[in-house]
Design an enzyme around this catalytic site. Sequence first.
Site, PDB file in Angstrom:
ATOM      1  N   LYS A 117     -18.379  14.052   3.244  1.00  0.00           N
ATOM      2  CA  LYS A 117     -18.729  14.862   2.082  1.00  0.00           C
ATOM      3  C   LYS A 117     -17.495  15.416   1.365  1.00  0.00           C
ATOM      4  O   LYS A 117     -17.550  15.716   0.178  1.00  0.00           O
ATOM      5  CB  LYS A 117     -19.701  15.963   2.475  1.00  0.00           C
ATOM      6  CG  LYS A 117     -21.049  15.340   2.853  1.00  0.00           C
ATOM      7  CD  LYS A 117     -22.140  16.327   3.118  1.00  0.00           C
ATOM      8  CE  LYS A 117     -23.457  15.624   3.354  1.00  0.00           C
ATOM      9  NZ  LYS A 117     -23.485  14.908   4.656  1.00  0.00           N
TER      10      LYS A 117
HETATM   11  C1  LIG Z   1     -24.431  14.069   5.028  1.00  0.00           C
HETATM   12  C2  LIG Z   1     -24.124  13.135   6.120  1.00  0.00           C
HETATM   13  C3  LIG Z   1     -24.834  11.942   6.274  1.00  0.00           C
HETATM   14  C4  LIG Z   1     -25.993  11.578   5.386  1.00  0.00           C
HETATM   15  O1  LIG Z   1     -25.601  11.319   4.058  1.00  0.00           O
HETATM   16  P1  LIG Z   1     -26.688  11.326   2.885  1.00  0.00           P
HETATM   17  O2  LIG Z   1     -25.886  11.234   1.653  1.00  0.00           O
HETATM   18  O3  LIG Z   1     -27.439  12.618   3.002  1.00  0.00           O
HETATM   19  O4  LIG Z   1     -27.579  10.146   3.110  1.00  0.00           O
HETATM   20  C5  LIG Z   1     -24.458  11.092   7.293  1.00  0.00           C
HETATM   21  N1  LIG Z   1     -23.456  11.392   8.139  1.00  0.00           N
HETATM   22  C6  LIG Z   1     -22.751  12.536   8.030  1.00  0.00           C
HETATM   23  C7  LIG Z   1     -21.676  12.825   9.020  1.00  0.00           C
HETATM   24  C8  LIG Z   1     -23.054  13.440   7.012  1.00  0.00           C
HETATM   25  O5  LIG Z   1     -22.356  14.575   6.901  1.00  0.00           O
END
Ligand SMILES: *Cc1c(COP(=O)(O)O)cnc(C)c1O
Length: 475
Positions: A117
Amino acid sequence: MLYRSTRGHPDRKRFCEILLEGLAPDGGLYLPEEYPQVDAATLAAWRATYATRGYAALAFEVLSRYIDDIPAEDLRSLCDRTYTREVFGTDAIVPLRPLEEGIWLEALSNGPTLAFKDMAMQLLGNLFEYELARRGAQLNILGATSGDTGSAAEYAMKGKAGIRVFMTSPEGRMSPFQQAQMFSLQDDNIHNLAIAGVFDDCQDIVKAVSNDLAFKQRYKIGTVNSINWARLVAQVVYYFAGYFQATTHDDQKVGFSVPSGNFGNVCAGHVARMMGLPIDTLAVATNENDVLDEFFRTGTYRARGSADTFETSSPSMDISKASNFERFVFDLLARDGARVRQLFADDLAAHGRFDLRDDDAFPEAAARYGFVSGRSTHDDRLATIRDTWERFGTMIDTHTADGLKVARAHAKPGVPMLVLETALPVKFAGTIVEALGREPERPAAFVGIEALPKRVRSLPADADAVKRYIAEHCE
Ligand SMILES: *Cc1c(COP(=O)(O)O)cnc(C)c1O
């Protein structure tokens, strides 16, 4: 470039308007009116750009196709300041490494909070700061997180002038490491709100507050949730960067396997594919919370209640409904906003589900858009982590393990399959110890963070309580 709602609202907006807005006025999500097309010459030029001038230059090329209301030189400088070796650890920013025959890991988790993120949020922080300064405005960010979103947002926004962050999270459901990362921040503009409920209660609170237009306006509420288009478009860049690292020629195809929760990450892959990036397969990998896997297998989308939302060892994928999924359904249904409104606003609210099983469009999810899916359980996760460690000496986190399990099921000979590494193992040390009997390595900057003083307020799962807190802390 103009943006429109997935639910048919007639307004058309520019990038910097939707940047600070979040949901469209009709409750839909914003998408560009059409996807910019990348022809063969452009793809070749972008390959050279990434190889010679780096990720920030590639990011500028991709983003400038979507953002035409920030002067090019300013956008270039925002990209240059965001995607640096200092922040992301390598010049490649998203380095690719081979794992086994045909399967690669693309590292998206070397930013400040060790999860993918950061890739979008670091850019968003700089975009917000830029746009707010330009307008002489302020913004109060209200978010919901099951872990990674919240810390990524707080690390991107901390100390930024004109911005406050109010971050809700499900009380006691994040890993100790994640809690420590977020709650140890002492910056005045960062507010951690622990909600007595699950992640979806937090998400519902954010929606309820955002739907109170008077409150939203008075307190200048914005969002950083994955429904924000700016986050999604920032993620498109690393699909290109992964492709360029895995291939030598632009006539080659690749697949991506994406650990998925709210469908934000893999939706960026869909957008890259719609732009013309030669993606064969987009594998949606879920954990036990398999709303998306069920849809891609059966055509039925069935949102789960709080009671059917499981707390798993890949907690950042613990969702009961996938908030970005509406964007793909909009494309799947030939961009019929009235139909999307019917499915997401009416059917889902009335019955908790909708059905495209018998719709002519459903088979196109795989045939035309390349989507496949799979599901991974706690036992699968342990086995995948163990196997990857024993055979390759590579330690992967629990979410990446879900992606790898599903990648193995869908890999095709001659088509490199890129598993997106979405977090580092240290964030989910408990499960690593369970799988391997040893602690993951911890980067020096994170040693001892669990012992730091915590700054957090507990609140009930009630939008009014959150509104009161915001009102008290906005003067
Ligand atoms: C947020 C997240 C996901 C999922 O991503 P999305 O965009 O919500 O599908 C998967 N793995 C990790 C480590 C995350 O932080």
